[in-house]
Design a protein around this motif. Sequence first.
Motif, mmCIF file in Angstrom:
data_model
loop_
_atom_site.group_PDB
_atom_site.id
_atom_site.type_symbol
_atom_site.label_atom_id
_atom_site.label_comp_id
_atom_site.label_asym_id
_atom_site.label_seq_id
_atom_site.Cartn_x
_atom_site.Cartn_y
_atom_site.Cartn_z
ATOM 1 N N ILE A 1 0.985 -1.360 -0.027
ATOM 2 C CA ILE A 1 0.010 0.067 0.111
ATOM 3 C C ILE A 1 0.805 1.137 -0.027
ATOM 4 C CG2 ILE A 1 -0.432 -0.052 2.466
ATOM 5 C CD1 ILE A 1 -3.252 1.027 1.798
ATOM 6 N N GLN A 2 1.716 1.327 0.785
ATOM 7 C CA GLN A 2 2.657 2.558 0.921
ATOM 8 C C GLN A 2 3.382 2.684 -0.311
ATOM 9 O OE1 GLN A 2 4.775 3.163 4.586
ATOM 10 N NE2 GLN A 2 5.686 5.118 3.830
ATOM 11 N N ILE B 1 2.407 1.806 -3.424
ATOM 12 C CA ILE B 1 1.343 2.361 -4.458
ATOM 13 C C ILE B 1 0.734 3.629 -4.218
ATOM 14 C CG2 ILE B 1 -1.287 1.905 -4.730
ATOM 15 C CD1 ILE B 1 -0.970 -1.128 -4.154
ATOM 16 N N CYS B 2 0.710 4.090 -2.926
ATOM 17 C CA CYS B 2 0.507 5.485 -2.684
ATOM 18 C C CYS B 2 1.586 6.349 -3.123
ATOM 19 C CB CYS B 2 0.356 5.766 -1.085
ATOM 20 S SG CYS B 2 -1.013 5.100 -0.316
ATOM 21 N N SER B 3 2.806 6.104 -3.103
ATOM 22 C CA SER B 3 3.913 6.804 -3.524
ATOM 23 C C SER B 3 3.930 7.088 -5.085
ATOM 24 C CB SER B 3 5.229 6.216 -3.224
ATOM 25 O OG SER B 3 6.361 6.675 -3.468
ATOM 26 N N LEU C 1 1.148 6.431 -6.991
ATOM 27 C CA LEU C 1 -0.155 7.471 -7.489
ATOM 28 C C LEU C 1 -0.013 8.710 -7.234
ATOM 29 C CD1 LEU C 1 -2.809 5.041 -6.096
ATOM 30 C CD2 LEU C 1 -2.070 5.356 -8.561
ATOM 31 N N GLY C 2 0.944 9.171 -6.044
ATOM 32 C CA GLY C 2 1.126 10.480 -5.707
ATOM 33 C C GLY C 2 2.012 11.255 -6.784
ATOM 34 N N ALA D 1 -10.590 7.198 -5.505
ATOM 35 C CA ALA D 1 -9.708 6.512 -4.254
ATOM 36 C C ALA D 1 -9.908 4.994 -4.683
ATOM 37 C CB ALA D 1 -10.324 6.755 -3.081
ATOM 38 N N LEU E 1 -6.788 2.670 -5.472
ATOM 39 C CA LEU E 1 -5.653 2.138 -4.404
ATOM 40 C C LEU E 1 -6.018 0.886 -4.255
ATOM 41 C CD1 LEU E 1 -3.460 2.937 -2.519
ATOM 42 C CD2 LEU E 1 -5.403 3.553 -0.919
ATOM 43 N N LYS E 2 -7.421 0.537 -4.179
ATOM 44 C CA LYS E 2 -7.703 -1.011 -3.846
ATOM 45 C C LYS E 2 -7.441 -1.814 -5.033
ATOM 46 C CE LYS E 2 -11.998 -2.084 -3.929
ATOM 47 N NZ LYS E 2 -12.174 -3.327 -5.131
#
Length: 125
Positions: free
Chosen positions: A3-4, A6-8, A10-11, A29, A32-33
């Motif tokens: 998840i982290q 992926i967040c990086s 996507l950011g 959102a 993310l899933k």
Amino acid sequence: MNIQSICSVLGNTGCCLFSFIYAIGIEPAIVLKDFNELVEKKIIAPDATVLNYNKLGKFYNYNCSVSYESPYKYIKDVPYLGRFVRNKFNHFVVMKNGNVIWNPLDNSKCVSEGTLADIRVIREI
């Protein structure tokens, strides 16, 4: 990918993905899933680049075609993606009738100081 990570991703490079999802009426959102599955199915690249808009729409039960057009060849009153360029950077937003209606960033210098380079016109089938 966890998840982290992926967040990086996507950011840093998720603006087109987020904007397309928003333009077709889905809460952004959700990606993310679904990120790992979208990569596995080669709908998006591991850096979140959209590889196939039609398959991405279909993944979310939205049948569409997407065409790359010059900045002012949009369909009136229909959301589309705008790609702004500043220096060597790109940023995607959702537009309607020549105006930005949704930006995945709070503030983008590509939008405020850059140029609208081209658009992605989304046609529901």
